[in-house]
Scaffold this active site. Structure first.
Site, PDB file in Angstrom:
ATOM      1  N   LYS A 182      58.701  17.124 -33.642  1.00  0.00           N
ATOM      2  CA  LYS A 182      59.225  18.362 -34.235  1.00  0.00           C
ATOM      3  C   LYS A 182      59.860  19.256 -33.167  1.00  0.00           C
ATOM      4  CE  LYS A 182      55.158  19.499 -35.899  1.00  0.00           C
ATOM      5  NZ  LYS A 182      54.334  18.348 -35.469  1.00  0.00           N
ATOM      6  N   ARG A 218      52.528  12.802 -23.243  1.00  0.00           N
ATOM      7  CA  ARG A 218      53.274  14.067 -23.133  1.00  0.00           C
ATOM      8  C   ARG A 218      52.798  14.911 -21.947  1.00  0.00           C
ATOM      9  NH1 ARG A 218      53.650  17.780 -28.283  1.00  0.00           N
ATOM     10  NH2 ARG A 218      51.395  17.581 -28.196  1.00  0.00           N
ATOM     11  N   ARG A 252      48.737  19.221 -22.369  1.00  0.00           N
ATOM     12  CA  ARG A 252      48.242  20.256 -23.270  1.00  0.00           C
ATOM     13  C   ARG A 252      46.765  20.020 -23.549  1.00  0.00           C
ATOM     14  NH1 ARG A 252      52.465  20.924 -28.252  1.00  0.00           N
ATOM     15  NH2 ARG A 252      50.518  20.818 -29.424  1.00  0.00           N
ATOM     16  N   ARG A 276      52.326  24.648 -42.733  1.00  0.00           N
ATOM     17  CA  ARG A 276      51.579  23.378 -42.682  1.00  0.00           C
ATOM     18  C   ARG A 276      50.358  23.361 -43.573  1.00  0.00           C
ATOM     19  NH1 ARG A 276      50.354  21.957 -36.629  1.00  0.00           N
ATOM     20  NH2 ARG A 276      51.979  23.403 -36.080  1.00  0.00           N
ATOM     21  N   ARG A 333      43.211  17.044 -34.882  1.00  0.00           N
ATOM     22  CA  ARG A 333      44.541  17.467 -35.364  1.00  0.00           C
ATOM     23  C   ARG A 333      45.081  16.496 -36.406  1.00  0.00           C
ATOM     24  NH1 ARG A 333      47.522  17.381 -30.011  1.00  0.00           N
ATOM     25  NH2 ARG A 333      49.355  18.179 -31.067  1.00  0.00           N
TER      26      ARG A 333
END
Ligand code: AP5
Ligand code: MG
Length: 212
Positions: free
Chosen positions: A13, A123, A155, A88, A166
């Protein structure tokens, strides 16, 4: 052009919203980025947000809706925007569609789950400018940011436990949000597998044909 990007954590996203923002000259509004900025510092609110994000749970609908609407009210969003990570949940979707910022379309970026785990574990994010890098663009995991030389970090919510939470939270909210936009004829699924460029092309052609 008022569009939202929806999809699993790691679906791309943020990566794609950046490109859409540059290509169509509209602001990229990311509620996740807003919370990552708010969580720095020692205030009670910052500590509370930091704990929620690190756990992988969602911030309350009231708080995120207020934050999102305050941003969407600003003048630069009048010509349109690309909203990343909001709505969301069903209450967020209902609040948004009843507001002056109702989306023309919610684009659901669909990516296989096995690919998601690879993307999230690979990431890295620049601790200064927040630029995001995938494992394919980082030969050396300890690499520094090519823009400003700062350290690249993981992160907190990309740790395996938080990722599990998540993904579970996303699954729980997925169907109600999708059905809500589907019923209005405003849901647009896009295949998010393949290279960043390949996904961009699919998005660009959808956006160009519908809203440009
Ligand atoms: P948020 O920051 O929105 O996190 P998320 O939805 O979990 O999504 P991510 O940012 O992890 O993934 P992405 O889809 O943006 O993927 P990216 O482009 O980075 O939210 C964080 C937290 O804030 C939430 O958990 C919650 O606590 C809170 N929050 C935010 N909004 C909220 C809301 N509305 N309500 C309540 N709480 C809210 O890509 C991932 C990686 O893959 C990158 O390394 C990238 O380089 C790489 N990559 C991207 N595309 C490709 C590709 N095609 N091929 C290979 N690699 C790729
Ligand atoms: Mg993101």
């Amino acid at each position: 052009m008022r569009i939202g990007l929806f999809g699993l954590p790691g679906a791309g996203k943020g990566t794609q919203a950046e490109r859409i923002s540059k290509h169509w000259a509209i602001p990229h509004v990311s509620t996740g980025e807003m919370f990552r900025e708010l969580q720095t510092g020692t205030s009670e609110l910052a500590q509370e947000i930091r704990a929620i994000l690190a756990s992988g749970q969602l911030v309350s609908d009231e708080m995120v809706t207020k934050l999102a609407f305050d941003r969407l009210k600003r003048a630069d969003c009048q010509r349109g925007f690309v909203l990343d990570g909001y709505p969301r949940t069903l209450p967020q979707a209902e609040a948004l569609q009843q507001s002056p910022f109702a989306l023309d379309g919610l684009i659901c970026i669909e990516v296989d789950r096995s690919e998601i785990i690879d993307r999230l574990s690979g990431r890295r994010v620049c601790e200064r400018c927040n630029a995001v890098f995938g494992s394919e663009s980082l030969v050396n995991r300890e690499a520094t940011c090519p823009h400003d030389g700062s350290v690249l970090v993981q992160r907190a919510d990309d740790a395996p436990e938080a990722v599990k939470t998540r993904l579970g939270v996303f699954e729980k909210n997925f169907s109600p949000v999708v059905r809500f936009y589907e019923a209005m004829g405003r849901l647009f699924p896009v295949d998010g597998n393949g290279s960043v460029d390949a996904v961009s092309e699919r998005l660009c052609s959808l956006i160009g044909s519908k809203w440009a």
